[in-house]
Design a protein around this motif. Structure first.
Motif, PDB file in Angstrom:
ATOM      1  N   ASP A  85     -19.758   2.061   1.220  1.00  0.00           N
ATOM      2  CA  ASP A  85     -20.044   2.502   2.405  1.00  0.00           C
ATOM      3  C   ASP A  85     -20.942   3.640   2.635  1.00  0.00           C
ATOM      4  O   ASP A  85     -21.241   4.304   3.889  1.00  0.00           O
ATOM      5  CB  ASP A  85     -18.780   2.751   3.501  1.00  0.00           C
ATOM      6  N   GLY A  86     -21.289   4.120   1.408  1.00  0.00           N
ATOM      7  CA  GLY A  86     -22.326   5.118   1.433  1.00  0.00           C
ATOM      8  C   GLY A  86     -21.916   6.499   1.102  1.00  0.00           C
ATOM      9  O   GLY A  86     -22.527   7.604   1.166  1.00  0.00           O
ATOM     10  N   LEU A  87     -20.423   6.682   0.718  1.00  0.00           N
ATOM     11  CA  LEU A  87     -19.734   7.833   0.422  1.00  0.00           C
ATOM     12  C   LEU A  87     -20.314   8.032  -1.193  1.00  0.00           C
ATOM     13  O   LEU A  87     -20.686   7.335  -1.851  1.00  0.00           O
ATOM     14  CB  LEU A  87     -18.298   7.820   0.569  1.00  0.00           C
ATOM     15  N   ALA A  88     -19.934   9.353  -1.615  1.00  0.00           N
ATOM     16  CA  ALA A  88     -20.318   9.755  -3.084  1.00  0.00           C
ATOM     17  C   ALA A  88     -19.419   8.592  -4.168  1.00  0.00           C
ATOM     18  O   ALA A  88     -18.561   8.585  -3.761  1.00  0.00           O
ATOM     19  CB  ALA A  88     -20.079  11.184  -3.275  1.00  0.00           C
ATOM     20  N   SER A  89     -20.092   8.519  -4.856  1.00  0.00           N
ATOM     21  CA  SER A  89     -19.371   7.586  -6.213  1.00  0.00           C
ATOM     22  C   SER A  89     -18.436   8.679  -6.819  1.00  0.00           C
ATOM     23  O   SER A  89     -18.851   9.669  -7.408  1.00  0.00           O
ATOM     24  CB  SER A  89     -20.210   7.189  -7.213  1.00  0.00           C
ATOM     25  N   LYS A  90     -17.200   8.377  -6.881  1.00  0.00           N
ATOM     26  CA  LYS A  90     -16.078   9.012  -7.743  1.00  0.00           C
ATOM     27  C   LYS A  90     -15.114   8.183  -8.307  1.00  0.00           C
ATOM     28  O   LYS A  90     -14.960   6.988  -8.161  1.00  0.00           O
ATOM     29  CB  LYS A  90     -15.284   9.913  -6.383  1.00  0.00           C
ATOM     30  N   THR A  91     -14.556   8.763  -9.377  1.00  0.00           N
ATOM     31  CA  THR A  91     -13.529   8.218 -10.295  1.00  0.00           C
ATOM     32  C   THR A  91     -12.214   9.216 -10.291  1.00  0.00           C
ATOM     33  O   THR A  91     -12.370  10.350  -9.899  1.00  0.00           O
ATOM     34  CB  THR A  91     -14.319   7.889 -11.524  1.00  0.00           C
ATOM     35  N   LEU A  92     -11.140   8.481 -10.667  1.00  0.00           N
ATOM     36  CA  LEU A  92     -10.010   9.175 -10.697  1.00  0.00           C
ATOM     37  C   LEU A  92      -9.604   9.425 -12.350  1.00  0.00           C
ATOM     38  O   LEU A  92      -9.847   8.339 -13.169  1.00  0.00           O
ATOM     39  CB  LEU A  92      -8.905   8.371 -10.385  1.00  0.00           C
ATOM     40  N   ASP A  93      -9.372  10.675 -12.936  1.00  0.00           N
ATOM     41  CA  ASP A  93      -8.677  10.700 -14.090  1.00  0.00           C
ATOM     42  C   ASP A  93      -7.092  10.290 -14.135  1.00  0.00           C
ATOM     43  O   ASP A  93      -6.592  10.250 -13.091  1.00  0.00           O
ATOM     44  CB  ASP A  93      -9.053  12.211 -14.683  1.00  0.00           C
ATOM     45  N   GLN A  94      -6.583  10.444 -15.325  1.00  0.00           N
ATOM     46  CA  GLN A  94      -5.256   9.909 -15.398  1.00  0.00           C
ATOM     47  C   GLN A  94      -4.432  10.920 -14.729  1.00  0.00           C
ATOM     48  O   GLN A  94      -3.374  10.582 -14.065  1.00  0.00           O
ATOM     49  CB  GLN A  94      -4.834   9.795 -17.130  1.00  0.00           C
ATOM     50  N   GLY A  95      -4.715  12.244 -14.785  1.00  0.00           N
ATOM     51  CA  GLY A  95      -3.973  13.030 -13.926  1.00  0.00           C
ATOM     52  C   GLY A  95      -3.679  12.963 -12.410  1.00  0.00           C
ATOM     53  O   GLY A  95      -2.647  12.958 -11.880  1.00  0.00           O
ATOM     54  N   GLY A  96      -5.089  12.472 -12.113  1.00  0.00           N
ATOM     55  CA  GLY A  96      -5.147  12.169 -10.633  1.00  0.00           C
ATOM     56  C   GLY A  96      -4.489  11.064 -10.284  1.00  0.00           C
ATOM     57  O   GLY A  96      -3.541  10.836  -9.450  1.00  0.00           O
ATOM     58  N   VAL A  97      -4.270   9.899 -11.136  1.00  0.00           N
ATOM     59  CA  VAL A  97      -3.607   8.585 -11.007  1.00  0.00           C
ATOM     60  C   VAL A  97      -2.143   8.962 -11.202  1.00  0.00           C
ATOM     61  O   VAL A  97      -1.212   8.500 -10.169  1.00  0.00           O
ATOM     62  CB  VAL A  97      -3.785   7.752 -12.121  1.00  0.00           C
ATOM     63  N   ASP A  98      -1.653   9.742 -12.216  1.00  0.00           N
ATOM     64  CA  ASP A  98      -0.165  10.289 -12.141  1.00  0.00           C
ATOM     65  C   ASP A  98       0.406  11.011 -10.987  1.00  0.00           C
ATOM     66  O   ASP A  98       1.475  10.896 -10.443  1.00  0.00           O
ATOM     67  CB  ASP A  98      -0.034  11.198 -13.503  1.00  0.00           C
ATOM     68  N   ALA A  99      -0.408  12.029 -10.228  1.00  0.00           N
ATOM     69  CA  ALA A  99      -0.209  12.551  -8.979  1.00  0.00           C
ATOM     70  C   ALA A  99      -0.079  11.431  -7.782  1.00  0.00           C
ATOM     71  O   ALA A  99       0.898  11.761  -7.127  1.00  0.00           O
ATOM     72  CB  ALA A  99      -1.319  13.583  -8.643  1.00  0.00           C
ATOM     73  N   LEU A 100      -1.032  10.358  -7.944  1.00  0.00           N
ATOM     74  CA  LEU A 100      -0.603   9.571  -6.696  1.00  0.00           C
ATOM     75  C   LEU A 100       0.648   8.673  -6.949  1.00  0.00           C
ATOM     76  O   LEU A 100       1.146   8.455  -5.991  1.00  0.00           O
ATOM     77  CB  LEU A 100      -1.854   8.438  -6.871  1.00  0.00           C
ATOM     78  N   ARG A 101       0.955   8.280  -8.238  1.00  0.00           N
ATOM     79  CA  ARG A 101       2.122   7.553  -8.624  1.00  0.00           C
ATOM     80  C   ARG A 101       3.398   8.531  -7.999  1.00  0.00           C
ATOM     81  O   ARG A 101       4.329   7.958  -7.783  1.00  0.00           O
ATOM     82  CB  ARG A 101       2.240   6.995 -10.062  1.00  0.00           C
ATOM     83  N   ALA A 102       3.524   9.566  -8.064  1.00  0.00           N
ATOM     84  CA  ALA A 102       4.464  10.652  -7.985  1.00  0.00           C
ATOM     85  C   ALA A 102       4.811  10.703  -6.530  1.00  0.00           C
ATOM     86  O   ALA A 102       5.937  11.189  -5.987  1.00  0.00           O
ATOM     87  CB  ALA A 102       4.400  11.864  -8.577  1.00  0.00           C
ATOM     88  N   TYR A 103       3.883  10.430  -5.850  1.00  0.00           N
ATOM     89  CA  TYR A 103       4.039  10.772  -4.354  1.00  0.00           C
ATOM     90  C   TYR A 103       4.928   9.376  -3.581  1.00  0.00           C
ATOM     91  O   TYR A 103       4.856   8.406  -4.325  1.00  0.00           O
ATOM     92  CB  TYR A 103       2.512  10.536  -3.684  1.00  0.00           C
ATOM     93  N   ARG A 104       5.469   9.633  -2.420  1.00  0.00           N
ATOM     94  CA  ARG A 104       6.243   8.507  -1.938  1.00  0.00           C
ATOM     95  C   ARG A 104       5.538   7.673  -1.092  1.00  0.00           C
ATOM     96  O   ARG A 104       6.000   6.573  -0.764  1.00  0.00           O
ATOM     97  CB  ARG A 104       7.569   9.326  -1.179  1.00  0.00           C
ATOM     98  N   TRP A 105       4.380   7.748  -0.673  1.00  0.00           N
ATOM     99  CA  TRP A 105       3.618   6.879   0.272  1.00  0.00           C
ATOM    100  C   TRP A 105       4.498   6.362   1.603  1.00  0.00           C
ATOM    101  O   TRP A 105       4.443   5.086   1.594  1.00  0.00           O
ATOM    102  CB  TRP A 105       3.219   5.757  -0.536  1.00  0.00           C
ATOM    103  N   PRO A 106       4.845   7.220   2.431  1.00  0.00           N
ATOM    104  CA  PRO A 106       5.453   6.639   3.676  1.00  0.00           C
ATOM    105  C   PRO A 106       4.481   5.938   4.541  1.00  0.00           C
ATOM    106  O   PRO A 106       4.838   4.988   5.183  1.00  0.00           O
ATOM    107  CB  PRO A 106       5.763   7.857   4.497  1.00  0.00           C
ATOM    108  N   GLY A 107       3.232   5.999   4.424  1.00  0.00           N
ATOM    109  CA  GLY A 107       2.159   5.076   5.041  1.00  0.00           C
ATOM    110  C   GLY A 107       1.636   3.919   4.148  1.00  0.00           C
ATOM    111  O   GLY A 107       0.941   3.089   4.613  1.00  0.00           O
TER     112      GLY A 107
END
Length: 485
Positions: free
Chosen positions: A334-356
């Protein structure tokens, strides 16, 4: 009597060995090969009573082999197994005539049960072919390799040749409309329109007109005849989102349409044939609504022909890395910058509860793609964005009651998160089971990890019977390394 012969094709020697041993112990004769060419030669020679084939092999895709097998041996059933555990794999397997699709890794008991059913089942009419299947997975409607999502893929695949009414249940943001669209796009009505209507977004007094249309002069302001969603969806699919918010009078009219197959417009007298497939969805507990007199029981059973439960994101955290990567790629497209997640970022996402749920994850990934200055997104950036987005929790009591342990406070926060995720006032009615599952799941996972997947040792450490532990692993959908034991 000669036992049935099972033909196995898989380029992984260890899988061939495990399957050969398991099927041999169950009384079957087995022939195995690492390539599609040998399997095809056996089929042409009339060998085998059942085929079990992998999808990715060195000389040919196993899915492409199925139509050829069906042409020369229409009575020979094919079971497909694949580590490419996507919706498209399940759909293509079903459309090309596979008896069953098993995502890897699978339980050997499940495979043996499938083999037994395949050999015993009467012949069915062959599917129309793979015209529905798309050659590219580039725009997959659903993402995830968790056991819960695999079961949803298999359900969607089984419904590609059926026209049944479906009820999708899941929290807001879990992707209910995506499932509905997949059922339409890969179903028999794909040539017709997909029409969606959200019951919660329409004033109660206008719902009947929106659904069934109205005649000129039917009410004040009705200056022209207007088509309703049933007419717009003629020959296609009508998706009734948030069906639990439908008012009683509209429920009665909808029930009559489902019973009689026809309807009249508001202010009209001429019956109109309803040629649509109904898919309904809700985040509410409709059985509780029935008990409270808010939803018709007879309508519920008309709609709940095939129930599909979409799990919240917190119940399938193993899918978060794939989902996040998919959303970052879409943001880049969609035209935004190309980004990737490192393992720390993935772990932080997995630790969140995601009410939405998944919708919240998608929004977060788009924000990070737009705002994070680094090309690789780490844990610090993820936590900072989550902290900005999450509403503040009520302050903890200044003097907690005697004996209140950290676990008790965590449970209290957990309940508040549930309530925050249901701001419409309809809190879930199974908090006890959910909280219990949230405590049990990580406890069992960590114990299995400590025992390297040895369920006997894990059961002893937990003080559980081995069968009880197995049942909890199955019920909680805990991924484990499965073997012959």
């Amino acid at each position: 009597m000669t036992p049935p012969t099972v033909l196995i094709a898989d380029d992984d020697r260890s899988i061939r060995t495990v399957l050969t041993q398991a099927l041999g112990r169950s009384g079957y004769q087995v022939r195995s090969t690492s390539n599609a060419a040998t399997l095809w030669r056996w089929v042409e020679d009339g060998e085998g009573d059942l085929v079990i084939t992998d999808v990715v092999m060195p000389d040919e895709n196993g899915l492409d082999l199925i139509p050829r097998i069906k042409r020369v041996r229409p009575d020979l059933r094919v079971v497909v197994m694949s580590a490419q555990s996507t919706l498209m794999t399940a759909v293509k397997a079903a459309q090309r005539g596979a008896f069953e699709y098993l995502p890897k890794p699978f339980d050997l008991k499940e495979l043996l049960a499938v083999v037994g059913r395949a050999l015993a089942a009467p012949l069915a009419e062959a599917p129309a072919g793979d015209a529905l299947a798309r050659d590219s997975d580039e725009r997959l409607p659903l993402i995830g390799r968790s056991p819960a999502m695999q079961e949803i893929y298999r359900t969607i695949a089984r419904l590609t040749t059926a026209d049944l009414t479906v009820m999708i249940n899941g929290e807001s943001g879990t992707g209910k409309e995506l499932v509905a669209r997949a059922l339409h796009d890969y179903g028999r009505r794909r040539g017709g329109s997909f029409v969606a209507i959200n019951m919660a977004a329409i004033p109660r007094e206008l719902i009947e007109s929106e659904l069934f249309g109205h005649e000129r002069g039917a009410f004040t302001g009705a200056t022209n005849r207007n088509q309703g969603r049933f007419e717009q969806a003629n020959g296609g699919t009508l998706f009734l989102d948030e069906i639990g918010d439908m008012p009683p009078e509209a429920q009665t009219r909808l029930l009559r349409v489902l019973q009689e197959g026809e309807f009249t417009t508001v202010g009209g007298r001429q019956p109109i044939r309803a040629n649509v497939r109904i898919i309904a969805a809700t985040h509410r507990d409709l059985r509780a609504a029935i008990r409270q007199g808010q939803f018709r029981e007879d309508l519920f059973y008309r709609l709940n022909v095939v129930p599909i439960r979409l799990p919240p994101l917190r119940e399938r955290t193993e899918d978060i890395a794939d989902l996040a990567g998919h959303f970052l790629e879409r943001a880049r497209a969609d035209g935004l910058a190309s980004k990737t997640l490192d393992q720390g970022g993935v772990d932080a996402l997995r630790a969140y509860r995601w009410p939405g749920n998944v919708r919240e994850l998608e929004n977060l990934m788009r924000r990070l793609a737009a705002l994070c200055p680094d090309e690789v997104i780490g844990a610090e950036a993820v936590r900072a964005e989550l902290a900005e987005a999450e509403p503040p929790e009520p302050a903890e009591p200044a003097s907690p009651s005697a004996g209140q342990e950290p676990l008790a406070r965590a449970v209290e926060r957990h309940i508040r998160q549930f309530l925050a995720a249901h701001r419409d006032g309809m809190a879930p009615s199974d908090i006890y089971d959910r909280v219990l599952a949230e405590v049990e799941r990580p406890l069992i996972q960590m114990t299995l990890s400590a025992t390297r997947g040895n369920q006997i040792k894990a059961a002893a450490m937990l003080g559980l019977n081995r069968n009880t532990l197995r049942k909890k692993i199955r019920d909680l959908e805990i991924p484990v390394v499965r073997g012959l034991s």
